[in-house]
Design an enzyme around this catalytic site. Sequence first.
Site, mmCIF file in Angstrom:
data_model
loop_
_atom_site.group_PDB
_atom_site.id
_atom_site.type_symbol
_atom_site.label_atom_id
_atom_site.label_comp_id
_atom_site.label_asym_id
_atom_site.label_seq_id
_atom_site.Cartn_x
_atom_site.Cartn_y
_atom_site.Cartn_z
ATOM 1 N N GLU A 183 0.824 -1.213 0.000
ATOM 2 C CA GLU A 183 0.000 0.000 0.000
ATOM 3 C C GLU A 183 0.857 1.262 0.000
ATOM 4 O O GLU A 183 1.843 1.369 0.733
ATOM 5 C CB GLU A 183 -0.898 -0.020 1.241
ATOM 6 C CG GLU A 183 -1.818 1.185 1.379
ATOM 7 C CD GLU A 183 -2.549 1.232 2.713
ATOM 8 O OE1 GLU A 183 -3.581 1.920 2.789
ATOM 9 O OE2 GLU A 183 -2.088 0.577 3.683
ATOM 10 N N CYS A 197 -5.637 -2.605 2.954
ATOM 11 C CA CYS A 197 -5.259 -2.513 4.360
ATOM 12 C C CYS A 197 -6.446 -2.696 5.310
ATOM 13 O O CYS A 197 -6.908 -3.811 5.493
ATOM 14 C CB CYS A 197 -4.505 -1.215 4.619
ATOM 15 S SG CYS A 197 -3.476 -1.284 6.118
ATOM 16 N N LYS A 208 -10.522 2.647 -1.335
ATOM 17 C CA LYS A 208 -10.592 2.023 -0.012
ATOM 18 C C LYS A 208 -11.883 2.409 0.706
ATOM 19 O O LYS A 208 -12.211 3.588 0.841
ATOM 20 C CB LYS A 208 -9.364 2.449 0.801
ATOM 21 C CG LYS A 208 -9.211 1.786 2.151
ATOM 22 C CD LYS A 208 -7.867 2.183 2.743
ATOM 23 C CE LYS A 208 -7.606 1.576 4.094
ATOM 24 N NZ LYS A 208 -6.244 1.916 4.583
#
Length: 299
Positions: free
Chosen positions: A46, A156, A119
């Site tokens: 990431e 993540c 995300k």
Amino acid sequence: MAESRIVTVCALQFACTDDISTNVDTAERLVRAAHQKGANIILIQELFEGYYFCQAQREDFFQRAKPRKDHPTILRMQKLAKELGVVIPVSFFEEANNAHYNSIVVIDSDGTDLGLYRKSHIPDGPGYQEKFYFNQGDTGFKVFQTKFAKIGVGICWDQWFPEAARAMALQGAEILFYPTAIGSEPQDDGLDSRDHWKRVMQGHAGANLVPLVASNRIGQEIIQTEHGKSEITFYGNSFIAGPTGELIADANDKDEAILIAQFDLGKIKSKRHSWGIFRDRRPDLYKVLLTLDGNNISL
């Protein structure tokens, strides 16, 4: 007999500097090395262009964001993917007019940009103050049909949510990928989440009967914050899990790594279908998942 369909996946792991050119050079070097080892789909960690800047809430760090269109790192990775014939999900800090996202594009083996994922789950805690920088993603969970497999990519904090993994699996994801930046907790030296982190994702693999690839950074990063210096030691431990959650390959917390694993997606598909977990689902009973507090489930 299930039709054999072999794919080789890779998780990269390296320490970042705070220089874009150096980090992208490192990523390219490791992608090329992974290709030499036979990898078809290669995951980079990431926000690999620089330090994990979310340790601080700093106005100047918004200058790190760039629009998706003509993004220099994406363009470079498109060229690399086409040259090597590999698939590369590419993480970046996206500027979209007045909005900002923690985003990823999936680049197919011919260099085509297959689409964007933003995300969905944005953390906000000591050392991981992402809500200052990132809007909540608006793409929903997505899958991407690459040359080698249909893949799902979360980013993540998404990896802690079983709903995200299941949503991608329901859309046909054959492999799940999670680029990551996680390490020590600045507010608590005694808190080490690495084993918990791995077990949660191993559970996603086993619960959905799909392989899973997680790439994390290593190294110590110090960021100047409004309250002084903040420090995180990123614990690496990148890994690849098989479709029952078993660990196939894993890295340590200090060394650069190129993890490789090969899967027969045809055989895994046959096992997934025969296991019955998707046959026996009861979506009519899951309305409670549409609530935050478990009440008002008549939605």
